[in-house]
Design a protein around this motif. Structure first.
Motif, PDB file in Angstrom:
ATOM      1  N   VAL A 100       0.856  -1.182   0.000  1.00  0.00           N
ATOM      2  CA  VAL A 100       0.000   0.000   0.000  1.00  0.00           C
ATOM      3  C   VAL A 100       0.894   1.234   0.000  1.00  0.00           C
ATOM      4  O   VAL A 100       1.648   1.461   0.954  1.00  0.00           O
ATOM      5  N   TRP A 101       0.811   2.031  -1.062  1.00  0.00           N
ATOM      6  CA  TRP A 101       1.696   3.183  -1.244  1.00  0.00           C
ATOM      7  C   TRP A 101       0.985   4.482  -0.846  1.00  0.00           C
ATOM      8  O   TRP A 101      -0.115   4.777  -1.315  1.00  0.00           O
ATOM      9  N   ILE A 102       1.659   5.275   0.014  1.00  0.00           N
ATOM     10  CA  ILE A 102       1.151   6.579   0.464  1.00  0.00           C
ATOM     11  C   ILE A 102       2.075   7.639  -0.110  1.00  0.00           C
ATOM     12  O   ILE A 102       3.269   7.681   0.206  1.00  0.00           O
ATOM     13  N   HIS A 103       1.549   8.502  -0.959  1.00  0.00           N
ATOM     14  CA  HIS A 103       2.396   9.479  -1.657  1.00  0.00           C
ATOM     15  C   HIS A 103       2.885  10.577  -0.714  1.00  0.00           C
ATOM     16  O   HIS A 103       2.321  10.832   0.349  1.00  0.00           O
ATOM     17  N   GLY A 104       3.968  11.250  -1.147  1.00  0.00           N
ATOM     18  CA  GLY A 104       4.509  12.380  -0.394  1.00  0.00           C
ATOM     19  C   GLY A 104       3.990  13.704  -0.906  1.00  0.00           C
ATOM     20  O   GLY A 104       3.010  13.771  -1.641  1.00  0.00           O
ATOM     21  N   VAL A 130      -1.421  -1.118  -4.085  1.00  0.00           N
ATOM     22  CA  VAL A 130      -2.546  -0.204  -3.893  1.00  0.00           C
ATOM     23  C   VAL A 130      -1.973   1.176  -3.594  1.00  0.00           C
ATOM     24  O   VAL A 130      -1.191   1.330  -2.649  1.00  0.00           O
ATOM     25  N   SER A 131      -2.317   2.186  -4.386  1.00  0.00           N
ATOM     26  CA  SER A 131      -1.884   3.561  -4.095  1.00  0.00           C
ATOM     27  C   SER A 131      -3.105   4.369  -3.689  1.00  0.00           C
ATOM     28  O   SER A 131      -4.161   4.277  -4.316  1.00  0.00           O
ATOM     29  N   ILE A 132      -2.973   5.167  -2.622  1.00  0.00           N
ATOM     30  CA  ILE A 132      -4.136   5.822  -2.028  1.00  0.00           C
ATOM     31  C   ILE A 132      -4.012   7.340  -2.063  1.00  0.00           C
ATOM     32  O   ILE A 132      -2.913   7.898  -2.028  1.00  0.00           O
ATOM     33  N   SER A 133      -5.148   8.013  -2.122  1.00  0.00           N
ATOM     34  CA  SER A 133      -5.191   9.463  -1.965  1.00  0.00           C
ATOM     35  C   SER A 133      -5.655   9.790  -0.544  1.00  0.00           C
ATOM     36  O   SER A 133      -6.205   8.933   0.154  1.00  0.00           O
ATOM     37  N   TYR A 134      -5.455  11.022  -0.123  1.00  0.00           N
ATOM     38  CA  TYR A 134      -5.905  11.469   1.200  1.00  0.00           C
ATOM     39  C   TYR A 134      -5.962  12.987   1.208  1.00  0.00           C
ATOM     40  O   TYR A 134      -5.305  13.653   0.413  1.00  0.00           O
TER      41      TYR A 134
END
Length: 478
Positions: A100-104, A130-134
C-alpha cells in the motif's frame, strides 16, 4: 481474453483495465466525497452500487493544481470524489503480498495518480500494489473545533480498512500488507507504526526519506485561526465550510508562518515543523511518534527505512554567491541556535563548502537523524536501514525523490531523465526493487538487521555496500 476485468468488492463490482502484464483498477472510492455536509468530517462510507463501476481512469485528486517545482510527476485530476485508490495486480485469483503506497508532498501536495507509482513492476514480481489518496493541507490536518483532528490520517486508516475488506478480490492477502511511502508518505508510515489503533491494518512498513508531522495541536490551532482571518471568515466549522477550498489553499502556507517573515520564515520548518501534517491530538496520536515507538508500539512489525544523502542540499545551489565566503561555522547559526550542537555537527562534517553544508544540515535535521532515532528506539525490533548515495549527473546530488523510480524500477518512465540523466544505472534499480519486493514478500530485504549488527546499513550507489558508519555525520543531531 481481452474482456475488461471485473472485481467484486464489498461495496459493489468494479471494471478495470487488462494490460499486457497485469490488471489495473483506477479511482475506486474508499470513502464518500468529502464535500457539502461531509466536508471536514472523518471519511464517510460510500453508498453501495450494483452495476460495475468504471475504474479505468485515475480518480479526482485532493491536489487541485500541480506544484510548479515538484520533482515527481504528480498530476492533478479534477472532481469531488477525491478519496479513492488504485489497484494493480497480476491476477484476481491468489493470495499475494500487498504493498500500500502513500504518496509524499509535505502533507499539502502530491497525487496518487503519478506514473511513478504505477504498480506494474511489482505485479511482475508477484505483489499487489494499492496507491491511495488522502486529504491534504488544512483540509486534512487543520484544527477546527467541533470536528475530529487528523482527517488526513483518518483517510489513511479508511483506505487500509478498505484493503482489509477488499484486497482478496484482487488476488491479495489481507494478512500480508506492507505500508510504504516517501517523504510525507514515509512519515505517514512511521506515524501509523506509532498508533496503537492502527496496528491491525498492516503487517510491515517501508519508510523512504520519511518526514514526520507530530505537530503540537495548539500550534496548528493558532495556524488554523490565522487562516480563517486571511480568508475573512470565522474559525468555526460553518465558517470554514463557507469558504471555497481554493481560497483556503491559497492562504494556507502563509497562515502556517504565523506572521514570520525573512530569515524567520526561511527557517520556520526547522523550528516549528512542517506547515501542515499529523497533529498530536491526544486521541488518535497520543504522543510524538519516536516516543510511541520507544514504548514498543509496532515493535512486532518489520520496518525498512532510510534516506538519500542530500535530501535538500540542492536547495542551496541557488543561494547568493557571497554565501560561499561565509565560514560554515557562522552560517550554521542560521539553522541551529544551540552552539554545542553546531560545533559537534561541524566536526562531523568538516570539508563541506558553506552552501552544501547548510543543505546537508537541513537534510540531517529533518530526515537522516530521524532514521537513526527510529532505528535506535526499535533496536530490539526487526529494523533494516539503507542509505541512497547515487548522485544524479544532472545536479551532482543524491537528492530528495531521486530514489523513487529506483524503488519502483521505472527508470524508463519519460519524466526520469530530467532528474536522473539519460543513462541512470539499471543495475541499481534492479538491486533496490529486488530488496523492496523481498521485504514485502518475506519481511526482510536481504542484509543484516540493525538489532543483529547495530549501525549496519545497506548503501545503494556507493561502496562499501554494507557500512556501520553510513549515518555517523548525522549523529550529533540525534
Amino acid at each position: 481474453m481481452n474482456e475488461s476485468p471485473i472485481a467484486q468488492t464489498v461495496e459493489g463490482p468494479v471494471r478495470g483495465i487488462r494490460r499486457s502484464d497485469d490488471l489495473a483498477f483506477l479511482g475506486i472510492p474508499y470513502a464518500a466525497p468529502p464535500t457539502g455536509r461531509r466536508r471536514f468530517l472523518p471519511p464517510q462510507p460510500v453508498d453501495p452500487w450494483t452495476d460495475p463501476l468504471d475504474a479505468t481512469a485515475y480518480g479526482a485528486t485532493p491536489q487541485r493544481r500541480e506544484e510548479p517545482n515538484a520533482i515527481i510527476p504528480e498530476p492533478s485530476v479534477p472532481g469531488a470524489a477525491t478519496l479513492n485508490l488504485n489497484v494493480f495486480t497480476p491476477a484476481l485469483e491468489g493470495a499475494l503480498p500487498v504493498l500500500v503506497w502513500i504518496h509524499g508532498g509535505g502533507y499539502s501536495a502530491g497525487s496518487a495518480a503519478s506514473p511513478w507509482y504505477d504498480g506494474r513492476t511489482f505485479s511482475r514480481d508477484g505483489v499487489v500494489t494499492v496507491s491511495i489518496s488522502y486529504r491534504l493541507g488544512f483540509d486534512g490536518f487543520g484544527v477546527i473545533d467541533g470536528v475530529p483532528d487528523n482527517r488526513g490520517v483518518r483517510d489513511w486508516i479508511a483506505a487500509l480498512e478498505w484493503v482489509q475488506r477488499n484486497v482478496a478480490a484482487f488476488g491479495g492477502d489481507p494478512g500480508r500488507v506492507t505500508i510504504a511511502g516517501q517523504s510525507a508518505g514515509g512519515g505517514a508510515v512511521l506515524t501509523l507504526f506509532g498508533m496503537p489503533s492502527a496496528q491491525h491494518l498492516f503487517h510491515a512498513g517501508m519508510s523512504f526519506s520519511g518526514a514526520l508531522g507530530d505537530l503540537p495541536r495548539d500550534l496548528v490551532r493558532r495556524r488554523s485561526i490565522g487562516l480563517a482571518e486571511m480568508a475573512g471568515t470565522e474559525p468555526t466549522l460553518d465558517g470554514f465550510r463557507a469558504v471555497k477550498e481554493r481560497e483556503l489553499t491559497r492562504h494556507q502556507y502563509k497562515a502556517s508562518l504565523l506572521g514570520k517573515t525573512g530569515l524567520a520564515a526561511t527557517t520556520a520548518t526547522l523550528v516549528d515543523g512542517l506547515p501542515w501534517g499529523p497533529v498530536i491530538d491526544g486521541e488518535l496520536i497520543a504522543q510524538p511518534t519516536p516516543e510511541s515507538l520507544a514504548a514498543g508500539v509496532g515493535a512486532d512489525k518489520p520496518l525498512l527505512l532510510g534516506a538519500t544523502d542530500d535530501e535538500f542540499t540542492m536547495a542551496f545551489d541557488s543561494a547568493p554567491r557571497w554565501l560561499r565566503w561565509v565560514p560554515v561555522r557562522l552560517a550554521l547559526r542560521v539553522v541551529e541556535k544551540a552552539g554545542s550542537v553546531r560545533r559537534a555537527w561541524h566536526r562531523a562534517n568538516r570539508g563541506r563548502r558553506t552552501g552544501p553544508a547548510l543543505g546537508r544540515y537541513v537534510s540531517d535535521q529533518v530526515f537522516r537523524s530521524l532514521v537513526l532515532r527510529v532505528a535506535e528506539v526499535r533496536r530490539d525490533a526487526g529494523t533494516w536501514v539503507y542509505r541512497f548515495a547515487w548522485r544524479s549527473p544532472v545536479n551532482g546530488w543524491a537528492h530528495h525523490c531521486l530514489d523513487v523510480p529506483f524503488w519502483f524500477d521505472c527508470l524508463d518512465e519519460p519524466h526520469v531523465p530530467k532528474m536522473a540523466g539519460d543513462h541512470p544505472p539499471l543495475a541499481l534499480a534492479d538491486e533496490m526493487h529486488t530488496a523492496a519486493v523481498a521485504f514485502v514478500r518475506d519481511g526482510a530485504p536481504g542484509w543484516p538487521a540493525w538489532r543483529t549488527e547495530p549501525g549496519i546499513t545497506r548503501v545503494f550507489g556507493d561502496q562499501p555496500a554494507l557500512s556501520r558508519s553510513a549515518y555517523d555525520d548525522a549523529l550529533p543531531l540525534v
